[in-house]
Structures are given as C-alpha cells and as structure tokens.
Design a protein around this motif. Sequence first.
Motif, PDB file in Angstrom:
ATOM      1  N   ASP A 158      31.399  39.983  41.584  1.00 22.51           N
ATOM      2  CA  ASP A 158      30.205  39.194  41.251  1.00 22.51           C
ATOM      3  C   ASP A 158      29.626  38.500  42.480  1.00 22.51           C
ATOM      4  O   ASP A 158      28.423  38.539  42.735  1.00 22.51           O
ATOM      5  N   ALA A 161      28.093  41.074  44.908  1.00 18.90           N
ATOM      6  CA  ALA A 161      26.854  41.655  44.383  1.00 18.90           C
ATOM      7  C   ALA A 161      25.707  40.647  44.466  1.00 18.90           C
ATOM      8  O   ALA A 161      24.562  41.008  44.759  1.00 18.90           O
ATOM      9  N   VAL A 190      27.582  47.210  43.079  1.00 19.95           N
ATOM     10  CA  VAL A 190      26.518  46.709  43.939  1.00 19.95           C
ATOM     11  C   VAL A 190      25.311  47.648  43.904  1.00 19.95           C
ATOM     12  O   VAL A 190      24.161  47.206  43.893  1.00 19.95           O
ATOM     13  N   ARG A 193      23.448  46.846  40.692  1.00 21.45           N
ATOM     14  CA  ARG A 193      22.721  45.576  40.686  1.00 21.45           C
ATOM     15  C   ARG A 193      21.527  45.551  41.637  1.00 21.45           C
ATOM     16  O   ARG A 193      20.543  44.856  41.379  1.00 21.45           O
ATOM     17  N   THR A 194      21.638  46.244  42.774  1.00 20.11           N
ATOM     18  CA  THR A 194      20.589  46.114  43.789  1.00 20.11           C
ATOM     19  C   THR A 194      19.625  47.298  43.846  1.00 20.11           C
ATOM     20  O   THR A 194      18.506  47.159  44.324  1.00 20.11           O
TER      21      THR A 194
END
Lengths: 241, 241, 241, 241, 241, 241
Positions: A158, A161, A190, A193-194
């Motif tokens: 978390d 990320a 990651v 999320r990105t």
Amino acid sequence: MRILVVNVNTTQSITDSIGAQAARVASPGTEIVPLTPAFGAESVEGNYESYLAAVAVMEAVRAHPGPFDAVIQAGYGEHGREGLQELLDVPVVDITEAAASTAQFLGRRYSVVTTLDRTVPLIEERLHVAGLSARCASVRASGLAVLDLERDEKAAVDAIAEEALRAVRDDRAEVICLGCGGMAGLADVVVERTGVPVIDGVTAAVTIAESLVRLGLSTSKVRTYAPPRPKRIVNWPPAAG
Amino acid sequence: MRILVVNVNTTQSITDSIGAQAARVASPGTEIVPLTPAFGAESVEGNYESYLAAVAVMEAVRAHPGPFDAVIQAGYGEHGREGLQELLDVPVVDITEAAASTAQFLGRRYSVVTTLDRTVPLIEERLHVAGLSARCASVRASGLAVLDLERDEKAAVDAIAEEALRAVRDDRAEVICLGCGGMAGLADVVVERTGVPVIDGVTAAVTIAESLVRLGLSTSKVRTYAPPRPKRIVNWPPAAG
Amino acid sequence: MRILVVNVNTTQSITDSIGAQAARVASPGTEIVPLTPAFGAESVEGNYESYLAAVAVMEAVRAHPGPFDAVIQAGYGEHGREGLQELLDVPVVDITEAAASTAQFLGRRYSVVTTLDRTVPLIEERLHVAGLSARCASVRASGLAVLDLERDEKAAVDAIAEEALRAVRDDRAEVICLGCGGMAGLADVVVERTGVPVIDGVTAAVTIAESLVRLGLSTSKVRTYAPPRPKRIVNWPPAAG
Amino acid sequence: MRILVVNVNTTQSITDSIGAQAARVASPGTEIVPLTPAFGAESVEGNYESYLAAVAVMEAVRAHPGPFDAVIQAGYGEHGREGLQELLDVPVVDITEAAASTAQFLGRRYSVVTTLDRTVPLIEERLHVAGLSARCASVRASGLAVLDLERDEKAAVDAIAEEALRAVRDDRAEVICLGCGGMAGLADVVVERTGVPVIDGVTAAVTIAESLVRLGLSTSKVRTYAPPRPKRIVNWPPAAG
Amino acid sequence: MRILVVNVNTTQSITDSIGAQAARVASPGTEIVPLTPAFGAESVEGNYESYLAAVAVMEAVRAHPGPFDAVIQAGYGEHGREGLQELLDVPVVDITEAAASTAQFLGRRYSVVTTLDRTVPLIEERLHVAGLSARCASVRASGLAVLDLERDEKAAVDAIAEEALRAVRDDRAEVICLGCGGMAGLADVVVERTGVPVIDGVTAAVTIAESLVRLGLSTSKVRTYAPPRPKRIVNWPPAAG
Amino acid sequence: MRILVVNVNTTQSITDSIGAQAARVASPGTEIVPLTPAFGAESVEGNYESYLAAVAVMEAVRAHPGPFDAVIQAGYGEHGREGLQELLDVPVVDITEAAASTAQFLGRRYSVVTTLDRTVPLIEERLHVAGLSARCASVRASGLAVLDLERDEKAAVDAIAEEALRAVRDDRAEVICLGCGGMAGLADVVVERTGVPVIDGVTAAVTIAESLVRLGLSTSKVRTYAPPRPKRIVNWPPAAG
C-alpha cells in the motif's frame, strides 16, 4: 550461462527471494546462483552499511570458486559496482542502473520508489554517477524499512503504491522503478494502481546480463576499470570472512 | 582541540608525512593525531582499494578510544566520507573537498594534478558528488604512482609541475590543487613554475576542521548522514582488524 | 592579522553589528576593522543598489590606508567581489560564498533564508557564479526588509525560522545559511526550531579569511583577477566620495 | 522612436563609432542617441572597470532628460544590465545578449571573438546569467586591447579573423559574434575568411530594441527587476558626476 | 520583403488567424504570405502528427514558387525547423524559439502556457534543443485542445489565464509565452490578470524574421544546416501532395 | 517472438545487411522481419532526409499487417522514435539509444563513431533527448558517406578505426558505439585496434527488444506517448505510399 546474483544484505531470506525472482525471468540454459555476503548488515540502509556491503560483496564474489559468466549486484543505490568491475573480466550489472536503463526505453521520465527516506540520496547519487539521472523525475520513499517489507506485505504494498501514484501524478513520471526487492506481487499491484509500466531491478538486470554475455561484451579495461595493480594488501581478507 | 588525520593507505611513512604536514599548519592548542588503517592496500589507486580503504578508515576511527573534535580523511578522491559522517558527531573533512573548496576562493577555475591516470575518474566523481565540479578546469595525472613519489622525489616534482603548467596554460586553471600528499617541497616548486596559488589538501583540511570546531558546527543529522539504525551486523569487524 | 570587514549598506548600526559578530569568532591576534562605504543605499536590496554598493565597497577599501591581511565583503548576494580581487593582493572573501562553502561540509544540501523576495535572484546568481549552486536546495525569503530586522527582532526571527523550517521539510535542506546579518540570537533560534546546523556568513568568512592568510594563499593573478591595466580613469573617484 | 545607445567606455570616439553603427541599421523614424558616461575608464577591460561602468551607465541614463523608448548597453560582457532594468520602464538590451540571441537563430553553435583574454571570463559569465551559454561553442580572445583596435585596424582585423577561423574549425562554431565594436569593415572580412554569418552586437541590439517597442513589450516588474524601493541613498550621485 | 508564415495544422481558419496576427505587426513594406500544408492533421497535438507536419511544412515551402525573404514555422513545440534550414537559403524562424528568445529580454524566467498536457514534453524538448531552457520556469497546459480554442473562446481564455497566474505565483515566471495561437484578445486578458509581459510567438517571429533580413543574416551552411547532398529520393513527394 | 527491424534508408541492400546482423544475434524462436520504407532517401544523412525517414518508417510499420512483438528503428541519430511509440502498443527500440544504453554498462565514458560530420549534431541531439549524453565522451565522424561504406569496405574500416582510436586516446572513451551499420567485420577490426568493447546498435537493439518482451514491458501511455487523439488527417497517407 551462469550468473551470480549477489545480495547486499546478509539476510538469507532476502537472498532466496532475489534468487527466485531472478530465476523466474532467466532464459532456459541460464543458471542463477544467489550469493549472501559473509559479513555486513542484515539490511543495508545508509552509507556506512553500504560501504561495508560493497566490500563484502566483492569478497563474496572473489571467494566464489567459479566459473561464472556475469555478476549482478542486487542492492538498490549501493556502493561498490566499480570495484567489482575492476576485479572481474565478466560483465557486472547493478540493479539500480538496470532498472533505470530499462525505464528509459518505456517513457520519457521515470521515478524510483524505495523504502526509507535516508536511502534516497544514495540512489540519487548512484543514478547520477551512472549518467542516468537526466530523465529521473524523482526518487520517493515509502517510509518502510527493508525488513518491514517482509513483515507486513500488505501495508508495504500500500505504502509503495501510494508513492508511485504521487510520482506519476505530481512528478510526471511515466514509468516506476521499484527500489526495493523481495515481494512477489508488488509490481502487479503498482501497475494496477498507476497504469504505468513498473520495473523490478533484479529481473531487468538478468536480461541485461544475459544480453551482454550473448553479445560477447564485457567491461572495458583501458582506464577506469583496469585491474588493480599488483601490490601488498595488509590484513585482508579477514581470516573468518 | 584534537583532530584525527586518517591515512587511507596502510604505509606508515605516508601517515608520518601527512601528520607532519598537518602539524605544521595546525593552530597552537591543536593536537594532530595521525592514524593508519589496520587493513588495506599499501597505496590506494583504484576503486577496489578505495572501497576497502573506506571501510578500513571507518574501523580505524571507530577503534580509536577518543575523544577527538574532528576527523580528516587524508586520501585524494577516495570513497567513504559519507559513512564517517554517519558514524560520528564531530565534523568530517575530506582533503579532496577541502582543497577544491579553498581553491574556489582564490581563482575562477582550478585544476587537480594527481598521480596515476586511473585515479582521475575517482577524483572527478568525488568533486561531482561534493558539488565542487562546476569550476574544476581539469583533473590531470602525472603518470607516477603514489609510492614512486617517495622513491624519486626530483622526478616526481618535475612530472607534477609539468602537468600543473599544462593545466594553467591549456585548461585555463588559475589555481592548482595537489592531488597527492607527502612531499615537502612540492607546492613551492609548482608555485614557482606556474605562478598560481597551489593548495595542499591536508593543510587546507586542517584549517577547515579547526574552523568548523571553532564555529561550533558539525554534520547535519536530519537525513543523509543520520546515524545508522540499530541492527544486526554479521561477522564484523574482523577479529584481528 | 588585520581583516577589513566591509558592510555593503551605509547604515552604521549594521556595520557595528557585523563588526561585533566578526570579532566574536576571530582568533586571538586577529584585529577586525569594520568599514562603512562613503556612498550608497542605507540598505541594499536589489541590483541598482547592489551595483552601487560594489563600487562603494571598492572605493572604501582603496581609501583605507592599510595595511591589512584580508578583506571580507559583508553583503549577501551582492555584486563586486571580482573587482576587489583585481584591486587587491590579499585574499577577498564574500560572505555568501563563505556560508555556502562551509555548509557543504555539513550536509548534502543547504538552503539560504534571506529577507525580501527580490534579493533571491541575486543570491541565486552569486551562488551560481561561485560554482556553489549544485547542492543549494533553495533560496527562500522571509518577506522582511533589511531594516525591519532591526526594528522588530522577534517578528523577524519568527519569519526567518518559519522559512528555514520549510526549507528543511519541503526542500530537503540539511543545513541553513542565514542570508541576512546583524541579529544576535537568530542562529540559535533557527537551530532550535529546525534541528539542523545554521551558518552565519560573517563568522564563516572570518574563519576562511584567517585560514587563507595562515596558509599563505591569496588570489590568483594570472587571468580573471589580474590587476587592472594602467589606463586613464575619468572623473573618478568623486571628490567628496 | 528614440533609442539611447550607451557606451561603457568614456572614450568619445568609441561612442561615435557605436552611434554610427547603430544608425546604419536603424529603421526610418528611429533616432539613435549615443551617450558617453561622465566617469570611468577610457576602455573597459576587467571587473573593476566594468563595475564602475555599470554605475556610470546607470547615472548617464538617469541624467538624460528623455524621453526615450529603449536603452542599449553597448559593452561586451559588462555588468549592469539588471540595474538599468530596475530603473527604467522601457526595454533594456545588452549587446552581448543581443548578439548571442540572434546567433541562435542562424546556427547550432556560436562563438564570441573578443579582445583581451582577461575579458573572456566576463563574457562567459554574462552569457551564463542570460541563459544563453548552452549553445556557445567558445569565447576566444584575439589578444588585442580595445584601444589597439582603433590604432592598427589592419592588424586587429587579422587577429580577430584568425581566432574566428579557429572557432569555426576547432570549436565547431557555425556563427561568430564580434565581441568588440567600432570597426567598419570587420564583419565583412570575418565573413569572407570563415564563410559563416558574423554578428555585430550593436546592430543586433538595435533591431531587438525596435522589435520590443513595436510589440509593446517591456521589462517585467513583478520580481527581479522591480523598481528600487524608496530609501535613503547617501552621497550619491557625485556632485560633478 | 515577403515572409512565408506556415501553419503546421491543415485547418484553414487557423492559417487565416495566424496570417492576420502576423500582418498586424509586420512593418510597412513587409508582405505576409500565410501557407497551409497540403497534408496532415487538422490540429497537431503529439509526436506522430508533429513529425507529419514537419514534412508537410517542408513540402509546402518547397512547392511555393517564391521568391520570399524568410520563413516562419507557426507551430508551438513542433518538429522540423532544422530541415527547413537545410532546404532554404533564407532565414527560418520557429515561433517557439522566437517567443522564448524575446521573453529572455524581458524577465529573468519565463513560462509557456499551452493547450494539452501531452504537448508539454514536445515544447520542453524544442526549448532544450534550441538552447533556451535555462531560464524556462515551466511549461504548463490549460487542458484545452487546439480546436477548443476556436469553439469557446471565453472558457479558453479563462483556462489559459489561470495557468499563467500559477506560473507567475508558483513557478516564479516573470514573463508568459502563449504556446497556442489564433485568439485575438488572449494576450490582453493574460496581461491584465497576471501583470507580466505576455508574448505571442507569431508576432515575435515576424519581428525577428524582419530583423534578420534587415541585418543581411541567414542560416549558417557550414555544418548542421548544410544543404542536403544530391541523392536519389524514392517516391517523394507524393503525386497529389 | 517477431521483431520488425525497420531501415531508415530506402536502399534494399542496407535493409538486407541490417536484417542479417539482427538475425545473427536473435534468440532461437525470435523471427526478425526487415522492412524498407516505401519512400525517402536512398541514404539518410541530414535533417530533411531524417524527418522524411521518420514519417516513412511510421507508415511502413502502420502498413505492416502484423502481428509483431517489438519494433527496432535502425537508423543512427534519426528522428521519429517518439511517433512510433505513440502509434504502437509494443516496445520500440532506437539503435542509437540501444547502443549508448549498452555502452554505459561497460565503461565510464563512450564515444560514437559515425559517417559524415553533418550527422554528428543529429546524433548528439538524439542522445541528449534520450537522457544518455552525460557519459558520452564524443561523437566523431570518419568523413565517409553511408554508401561509401558499401563501396570500399577496407577504406571505410580504416577511417572508422582511426577515429575510434582518437576517441579512446584523446577523448578518454572506454567504449565505442558504431554509428553506422552494415559491415560484417567492422566491430572486430575496431576492437583489435583500440582494445575497448565495440557496440553495434542493431544487435544491441535486438537483445533489448527481446528483453522488454520477455519482461512483459511496453511503452507507457499516460502522457508523452499516449495514442494520437482521433482527428481528421488530410491527404495522408499518399495513395502510392
């Protein structure tokens, strides 16, 4: 082809994890040999520990009976790669440089997300020395120590990320380099999320080491990385080291 | 005030020479304590030896019973200063940086004249890391090894003065930093031949270390040089080291 | 040893304050001679005033009967140091450069906290010209004018400490240089609030000037700072100046 | 439109020559007003003289009754432009910057050929401060003083053309900026010898000043070049100055 | 004098608007000839479209019967200027560079405000290649596409003025370059909101092109922009192109 | 895995040679597909031809029916890579960048030896844009045109080896990148003469493209290389193109 992958930390479980990561991406016919230094810090997070690791890694490689075709130094932002290059005839690949070099093929700017804030300057210096800082958007720290990563993987993922997202949003990074090893699912989370490519230094280094061997290329010996001159080294290496 | 001056080489005669040089310029009331590392190369000329020296210097300082008020790392272009800064609360001064920093008060551009060509990249990197390369006109090598300097002083002085002259004439240096220690009359001869100020790193470092102590200033501990975190260091330091 | 410390402002109380600061850190045997220019602005805060101060400082030093061993130009981010170096055979130390040069021995990055925002570009340029900007994290302004510092010291200290804290927290500065003089307790308060070393340019300059004299070093005369060529200067200096 | 063209030297014949050069390229309707400072060196060749000229030029412009639409500072590599920008509401153009800025539209790299070697660092600094050094291949000196140019034009032209040729051949310059004024046929000869475009700073500055006026643009006053704050200026300007 | 002003987009209304803008500032006696490429994107916003425009602009100029005295490439941050310089003997002026070059005479730092975020990297690269990035404070995007500017002028002006204000306040820009063309009142509104000079690239380019012609200067042909060597070009230009 | 290797020249024999070189180093299971553009110069040596090649390469790749896993742009110092990255979802590798990136793992500084002097600036710009110029010691030209390489291989090899030797001796290069393709024995001869590692861009690019595919990485699409926005492209591609 046999590639030594040398951990900079003396913690065996990290060596195991790095070795597994390397093996996953290695070509058929490539043997990955993970190595743990005989002395040094359980986790390397700062200059004193990093200089000690530099020397410990060199001694670990010197002590290895061989043969091997390439060496990977598996520490992010650590000292020592230049010394290994002097000592060896085979190619040496540092994972910090492997990740950054790979990132530059994928986007205009990349960021590194690492563990503790105190390691940020070390990473920045290594990228600079390597000539790879012009397109580095930022080096960001998650605030978690190396060993925390193993203890609470969920929280670690978390935190990392989150910093990666800030790098993309605020620093205009288009690629993320993970400046810390050893977690199976980290890259996937990651990426999710990105939305940008995420690079793990160990796997990038394996492909680069294999490529150099395949191309028949190794370290230039004409100047900076010429072998050490013959001379008296006092009280070294340590008896038990 | 007591200042440790730590040689990076394990050759005692070099330590003696450095100590004498330092003592000559020290203020009344300043005690110079020369130190030789317990392990490492007789002369440091390259990355492997320099990384080893970095660790050896740190251990030499850690092994010293103290107290002391400042530490000078007396090696030109060597690794390790950042580690010492982490370990110590007192100021740490590297002679490469001391010389360059002093040179910048005396002329627009300075050059360093050192021994072997292979040490040039190390000096360039250290100046760069230290933020002192913008006004560096060149780092030039005389081609003589560290131990040659002691063997044939006349030839050494000639070779170094010749490179200094080239730095002034061709690279537009206005100040020369001597990137090698241990010779009594060297600076005078180079001044005479070139007509520019010539700086010896050891003496410059002594005045800077004294100044920092006098101003009550020491290494910032908020980030890059914070003390190492408490952790397990395996098999270190070596028993006999 | 006698050191001239030349104020760039024509306000005598600032000269007194600078002189006292310098005297506090001077070695036994060093005489500090504070000087106020004969013409110019009561406080220098911008390019016009700074260029005028540059010339006024040079004339003040030329008008001094001597002898003296070194000159300190006590203005932060001001023009003129190069001209003094041409005119004089003794070392010249600018407090902006003295502070930055000292900061670099104490941390990886430093910030300058100064008075008005309009002086920020001047300081940035001077650091750049001096080759000292690579490790400058930021130059920040408190928004207070030079003369405000004398009028409400408490508010001034607060404003400056606040910017210093931002430099450490947001810009990753590890050392603070105070880009404004004349306040007794300022450094102590900023140290207390930020936890990092705080450097006053005047005291840093005194130790550097003393060191240069002690090392027998002065400005290189081979190129940039060669003495002015003999020539006709018209209507200068002014009769009453 | 009326443009002040201010000489930095106090030699009237140079002012006349600069004025004539400017007038030759001025648009119909543009009046060129050449100005000589009331004090300072007959020829400016170094920092002391340049700082003095900076102040003298500012006073000359302040003393001019006006009105005028733009000001050109006609000295190569001199201090002072920023002060003029603070004092004036109309655009200020420095000939060093005008030449370099124009050169960048004509070739990938340009060189400056100037008079004495000692003025090279001044020109380099001004180009750097102006953000115009990235494409500067070199600043070269012919070895002739400003006043030599007037004394033996043939020798001067030869020496300058020779350096220009070296800049093109050895430094890969594609454009030459003449860092010295006052000679009628100089540009033509250098064009003929080198085959590259040759720029005279004064004429370039005239077209830029006219363009800024035509576009209704002048110096930004929000920060660096804000007008001086109201304050007491002591003993200035000089009575006879 | 006749100046070709070549749009990079294939939308005729943008060409008209650019032509009108150019004509407004042209000197008496200067004829502005607006040109639209025969192929390519209706609006250029990215690398693929920009490379296509580079080639289309070159072909449009080659197809023009002439004569003409200068060429302006009217696209912000686009590829291709170097190719035009190879093909032509007359001066070539890119509006990105014209705006930045003009901005540097007006303030210490400038920002560019453009349309879409994806064009920011293109503009940054062009400024860098042109040697004009040292004083660029930022390149900011309003988030509006080129064609949006024509559709809702009020919203476009608001969005652009807002980013300009941020550039001045947060990035310390002292001058704004408008990185998008075609709106009559845009510059006035941004001046009003920010209080800093605002530069339109097209009008700046017209004055520069006129100046170069007036000074008798054109592209250097000795190296980078030498004419293409005689050789076989296959299947080009396209029949209908 | 199938990799397109796209020549920038329209000469088929060069495409054949590049294809053979690529195939030699490709892994078992990798299919190399050489491609020649449908329009453009027989050999690309300058900006006009390079811009044309950029567009021709993009159209050649767009016209290819696929599927393919990566694309290599096989031209040294050419425009266009960013456009390909926008158009494609698979990784794009430029040989200039592949060679430089590989060189940085082998020595501290590398040089490029290319054909004509006029292509030097193009290569320098590409390395700069790619963030790979910090450790580039020089880009040197042998003076031979691309097609000369095919005509007199012996003379070409001699000229190139000679420049490589100068790069090592005078510019301190430790690795050589061959900035020109198509000659079987070239690398071996240069290795023999200089004693440093020699890199061929095409083979380096093949290993990098394979590595990226193996690691599951491709171009970031969040900003610089986002796909072109949907819009009207006029008269393109050409009917016969």
